[in-house]
Design a protein around this motif. Structure first.
Motif, short mmCIF file in Angstrom:
data_model
loop_
_atom_site.label_atom_id
_atom_site.label_comp_id
_atom_site.label_asym_id
_atom_site.label_seq_id
_atom_site.Cartn_x
_atom_site.Cartn_y
_atom_site.Cartn_z
N PHE A 601 0.82 -1.21 0.00
CA PHE A 601 0.00 0.00 0.00
C PHE A 601 0.85 1.26 0.00
CE2 PHE A 601 -2.55 -3.25 2.29
CZ PHE A 601 -3.54 -3.40 1.35
N ASP A 602 2.13 1.15 -0.35
CA ASP A 602 3.01 2.31 -0.35
C ASP A 602 2.59 3.36 -1.37
OD1 ASP A 602 4.48 1.30 1.66
OD2 ASP A 602 6.25 0.77 0.48
N LYS A 603 1.81 2.98 -2.37
CA LYS A 603 1.39 3.94 -3.38
C LYS A 603 0.51 5.03 -2.79
CE LYS A 603 -2.55 0.98 -4.63
NZ LYS A 603 -3.18 0.19 -5.71
N PHE A 604 -0.10 4.75 -1.62
CA PHE A 604 -0.93 5.76 -0.98
C PHE A 604 -0.12 6.70 -0.08
CE2 PHE A 604 -3.81 2.09 -1.57
CZ PHE A 604 -4.77 2.70 -2.37
N ARG A 605 1.19 6.50 0.04
CA ARG A 605 1.97 7.20 1.05
C ARG A 605 2.86 8.30 0.49
NH1 ARG A 605 5.02 3.22 4.82
NH2 ARG A 605 5.14 5.13 6.04
N SER A 606 2.63 8.71 -0.76
CA SER A 606 3.44 9.78 -1.33
C SER A 606 2.65 10.47 -2.44
CB SER A 606 4.76 9.23 -1.87
OG SER A 606 4.52 8.29 -2.90
N GLY A 607 3.07 11.70 -2.77
CA GLY A 607 2.52 12.42 -3.90
C GLY A 607 1.06 12.80 -3.75
N ASP A 608 0.40 12.93 -4.89
CA ASP A 608 -1.00 13.35 -4.92
C ASP A 608 -1.91 12.34 -4.23
OD1 ASP A 608 -0.30 15.63 -6.28
OD2 ASP A 608 -0.66 14.74 -8.27
N ALA A 609 -1.57 11.05 -4.35
CA ALA A 609 -2.41 10.02 -3.70
C ALA A 609 -2.43 10.23 -2.20
CB ALA A 609 -1.89 8.63 -4.05
N LEU A 610 -1.27 10.56 -1.61
CA LEU A 610 -1.22 10.79 -0.17
C LEU A 610 -2.03 12.03 0.21
CD1 LEU A 610 -0.16 10.34 2.69
CD2 LEU A 610 1.90 11.60 2.05
N ARG A 611 -1.90 13.11 -0.57
CA ARG A 611 -2.64 14.34 -0.24
C ARG A 611 -4.14 14.11 -0.27
NH1 ARG A 611 1.84 16.63 -2.94
NH2 ARG A 611 0.83 16.41 -4.97
N ARG A 612 -4.60 13.40 -1.30
CA ARG A 612 -6.05 13.14 -1.39
C ARG A 612 -6.52 12.23 -0.27
NH1 ARG A 612 -4.69 12.59 -6.93
NH2 ARG A 612 -4.70 10.32 -6.66
N SER A 613 -5.75 11.17 -0.04
CA SER A 613 -6.15 10.21 1.00
C SER A 613 -6.09 10.85 2.38
CB SER A 613 -5.23 8.98 0.97
OG SER A 613 -5.31 8.33 -0.28
N LEU A 614 -5.06 11.66 2.63
CA LEU A 614 -4.92 12.29 3.93
C LEU A 614 -6.03 13.31 4.18
CD1 LEU A 614 -3.27 12.53 6.49
CD2 LEU A 614 -1.81 14.21 5.33
N ALA A 615 -6.39 14.05 3.15
CA ALA A 615 -7.48 15.02 3.30
C ALA A 615 -8.79 14.30 3.63
CB ALA A 615 -7.62 15.83 2.02
N ALA A 616 -9.05 13.19 2.95
CA ALA A 616 -10.28 12.43 3.23
C ALA A 616 -10.25 11.85 4.64
CB ALA A 616 -10.45 11.33 2.20
#
Length: 857
Positions: A601-616
């Protein structure tokens, strides 16, 4: 020197692990083939190369390898490795050689006890004991209610502020002395002098034991832990304690006559030295003998029938199992404890004589009786008269309509709850910083002085669990921790940087590196103690670490950046600074920092994916925080309504209504939070998960963890604890004895009939490793025993009648055979010796003396 002709060196392992072993050549090849076949079957692949690294090449993780070990234990034609063997020999070839080597001179082995039968109490004795415990609680509430009502009536007849103060002082002082004296009298009358032995659960002897234990745990003297008054109180209960002893642990010893502590000894917080344990349907009592000038670290367990000689030391996150002893002057650490050269006593002594201790104890009593007691009693009386809704209800001639009662309760509860939250945060973010100026770091101060009092007050104030519970498991915990003084460097926000349970000695001396994530149960040990002195210093946790559950991190921990500290690991204080590795066990050994399967699941831990996931996640966590504040306020509102109704009915029903309201408060609180938990799960059981921390299913799990459960401790040792677990959805069998077990994911736990769960034990059906969340069902078969302070991870199966020793860590995916004895950190098969210590007692020996109180030797 190691002779090359007879010893094998495996790359990545310590040569010393193979000293004295001889390779059995032809057998190795056949063993390799069988081991490879089993591992291939577990991993679901066609073949496994003999030289492939389990973690780096094959991508296996500890759960897979635990299943591999469990499969091997069922094969009589193959050796049975432990998880420590897996990490020591990380290829099939190395494992086959390491496990098939035979010692050149077999060591003598002690005789092993046969499987012990589990005593299964009758349903009648179980029911009668629970009924008696309920009646005792109601009787205690009735007496407390009558005493409280009578005292407040006497205070109410006073005239003037000075008269209110004096009467409050007398009433509160007498009440405090009575609450402290009653457990001592009850102990000597009901038990007399504790003796080594054992007695069955749910019988008359157990009922007397429970009464004494419950009274000691409800004793206001617990407020004086860390004070010489607490040591004096233990002596009154029969403990033999020398001069200059410092006890900082909130774990109250029950069988005090079996406790001996020599002068100059230090016992740090979160240590267990109870003098008893529950085992296979019995309460077993035994001696704990601690010599002079002994040091016992944090998060330790001293089982019954253990001893430490003069000048001995036991490091943090360690334990002494039954029958273990530490010779005079020697140092031990690990679970079970083993020899070490580390000196855990790291602060120089200071002048702190009997006079200083006596003055500190006297000042504490004067502060209590002259300030806190009158303020608590008289202040409450003045508040009653100052608040119109309460004052009107004190008049029996006034009958107020229901809508006015509800309105008054809403306003009063909002003021109290909001005031606590707002003022509490303001004080926590300001007062500790001022107090920190009084106790500068890296300076040695004597105990029991002004600076010691300030240091202890700072620790108590900043460890209030409510705010960590509120902000934990969200992005907002970092702002709270910074507010109270943590140095968090440059925060790499994950939304789950810290859990909901943390503690420290001084928050302004904690540094956590950037990108580090911490699960629940971290205790930052940034104060050193001796029998006469203390010193606060900075404790630093490196960057990009992950810390599992239930870890004590001391000053000078030898870990740097990019480390994985596994659950219940003992953080090392010696050797080189570890970086880029994982540490597991007590004492610790190195494991891989991470494996391929844990990085999916490291793809969720950097870049735009992280920003979107973290905001949610932040939006969801904000709603969770607001919701939990709302339900906590609803609980306060309900208690306020009950309080106002009690005041109004007091003029009609008299003193009886006070006792009734005390019992109703406990029942209503329990049912309220049980209903809340069931609603959050939609009256369904949780399902095993493997997901990212940015999956909404994980966010719902985090919300569920915020449901309060501290009130369940009052049910410890009663049949009602298992009943409450069942109400929450846990699958708990009949006649289960729970003396203080904690289950994080209730509906994923399966507890069989007649299981015995000791104080401080934990069944944790999940794991969060960096950005990955995993959960699974853990099953304890009928008659299992979890030792004091033991920890069971997710995906575990314990067979019928299995035993887990105190302070043990049973890793995820382990399968314990029926009637097996396991222990250690990580847990392995550990049969007990057949011959117990001479004073340990057997079932034929009574362990309580029900006669009159005996004199203290």
């Amino acid at each position: 020197m190691v002779e090359q002709s007879s010893d094998v060196h495996i790359e990545g392992t310590d040569d010393k692990t193979l000293v004295g072993r001889h390779v059995a050549g032809p057998a190795v090849s056949e063993t390799e083939t069988r081991l490879a076949d089993v591992l291939a079957d577990v991993m679901g692949v066609e073949n496994v190369p003999a030289d492939a690294h389990f973690f780096e090449s094959l991508g296996a993780n500890s759960l897979v390898m635990a299943q591999f070990c469990a499969r091997l234990r069922k094969r009589e034609d193959l050796p049975s490795p432990s998880m420590k063997d897996i990490y020591r020999y990380p290829t099939i070839h190395a494992l086959a050689e390491g496990l098939t080597d035979t010692p050149s001179a077999p060591a003598p082995t002690a005789p092993v006890m046969p499987p012990e039968p589990v005593r299964r109490a009758s349903g009648l004795s179980h029911t009668l004991c629970g009924t008696a415990q309920l009646l005792i609680f109601l009787g205690y509430s009735l007496v407390a209610g009558f005493a409280t009502a009578g005292g407040y009536e006497w205070v109410a007849t006073s005239s003037g502020v000075w008269d209110v103060y004096l009467r409050s002082l007398v009433f509160g002082g007498v009440g405090f002395v009575a609450l402290c004296t009653f457990p001592v009298v009850a102990k000597w009358v009901l038990v007399g002098r504790w003796k080594p032995g054992e007695f069955p659960l749910w019988g008359l002897a157990y009922l007397r034991f429970w009464v004494v234990k419950a009274l000691l745990h409800a004793n206001p003297m617990i407020l004086f832990i860390g004070n010489p008054l607490y040591v004096f109180y233990l002596r009154a209960l029969g403990a033999r304690i020398g001069k200059g002893v410092t006890i900082l642990s909130h774990s109250v010893p029950v069988c005090t006559d079996l406790l001996t502590i020599g002068s100059g000894t230090v016992i740090r917080k979160d240590s267990f030295f109870l003098g008893y344990r529950a085992h296979a349907g019995y309460i077993q009592t035994g001696r704990i003998s601690i010599g002079r000038d002994v040091y016992i670290g944090e998060k330790t367990v001293l089982d019954i029938d253990t001893s430490m000689g003069d000048g001995a030391q036991l490091g943090h996150s360690s334990s002494l199992h039954r029958g273990q002893s530490v010779p005079a002057g020697e140092h031990r650490h690990g679970s079970p404890a083993q020899t070490t050269d580390i000196d855990y006593l790291r602060v120089a002594p200071a002048r702190c004589g009997t006079g200083r201790r006596a003055w500190f104890a006297l000042a504490s009593l004067l502060q209590l009786f002259l300030l806190y007691v009158p303020l608590g009693v008289g202040g409450l009386y003045i508040l009653f008269n100052a608040v119109p809704p309460v004052r009107r209800r004190l008049d029996p001639r006034t009958a107020l309509p229901l809508d006015e009662v509800v309105t008054d309760a809403v306003v009063l509860s909002l003021v109290l709850f909001a005031g606590f939250v707002v003022l509490g945060l303001v004080l926590l973010c300001t007062l500790p910083r001022l107090l920190h100026l009084v106790v500068p770091p890296d300076r040695v101060f004597p105990l029991y002085g002004f600076r010691y009092a300030v240091h202890r007050a700072t620790a108590r104030m900043t460890n209030i669990k409510f705010f960590a519970w509120l902000f934990g498991d969200s992005s907002y915990i970092v702002h709270y921790l910074r507010g109270i003084g943590y140095d968090l460097s440059h925060v790499e926000q994950t939304g789950s940087n810290f859990g909901t349970e943390m503690q420290h000695e001084n928050p302004l001396l904690v540094t956590v590196g950037s990108g580090t994530m911490v699960a629940d149960g971290l205790s930052v040990v940034n104060a050193d103690y001796s029998a006469t002195s203390f010193r606060v210093s900075r404790a630093t946790i490196g960057a990009h670490n992950f810390l599992g559950n239930n870890i004590a991190y001391p000053i000078g921990g030898r870990t740097g950046e990019n480390c994985l500290l596994a659950t219940k690991v003992m953080v090392p204080l010696d050797g080189e600074v570890r970086e880029g590795v994982g540490l597991l066990g007590s004492p610790p050994f190195e494991i891989p920092r991470s494996v391929e399967r844990d990085s999916r699941f490291d793809k969720f831990r950097s870049g735009d994916a992280l920003r979107r996931s973290l905001a949610a996640k932040n939006r969801y966590n904000l709603r969770s925080m607001a919701f939990m504040l709302f339900v906590r306020w609803l609980h306060v509102l309900g208690l306020t309504l009950l309080g106002l109704a009690t005041v109004e009915l007091y003029g009609v029903l008299g003193h009886l209504v006070i006792a009734t309201s005390m019992a109703l408060t406990l029942v209503a609180t329990t049912l309220y939070y049980v209903l809340l938990e069931r609603c959050l799960t939609r009256f369904r059981r949780l399902r095993p998960m493997l997901c990212s921390i940015y999956d909404p299913a994980f966010w719902a799990q985090e919300r569920l963890w915020k449901v309060p459960d501290r009130h369940l401790n009052i049910y410890n040792g009663t049949p009602f604890k298992a009943l409450v677990w069942r109400l929450t959805g846990a699958r708990v069998g009949r006649r289960v004895f729970d003396d203080g077990c904690y289950m994080t994911d209730r509906t994923l736990a399966v507890i069989g009939d007649d299981c015995t769960l000791n104080a401080g034990s934990k069944v944790q059906c999940h794991s969060q490793e960096d950005g990955t969340f995993k959960s699974d069902i853990s099953t304890l078969g009928a008659g299992c025993t979890l030792g004091v302070g033991s920890h069971v991870h997710y995906g575990v199966t314990m067979g019928e009648g299995a035993r887990l020793a105190p302070d043990s860590f049973l890793m995820k995916g382990e399968e314990v055979p029926a009637h097996a004895r396991w222990g250690g950190n990580p847990a392995v098969e550990m049969p007990e010796a057949a011959v117990l210590p001479a004073d340990s007692g057997r079932r034929t020996r009574p362990s309580v003396d029900s006669g009159a109180a005996a004199s203290v030797n």
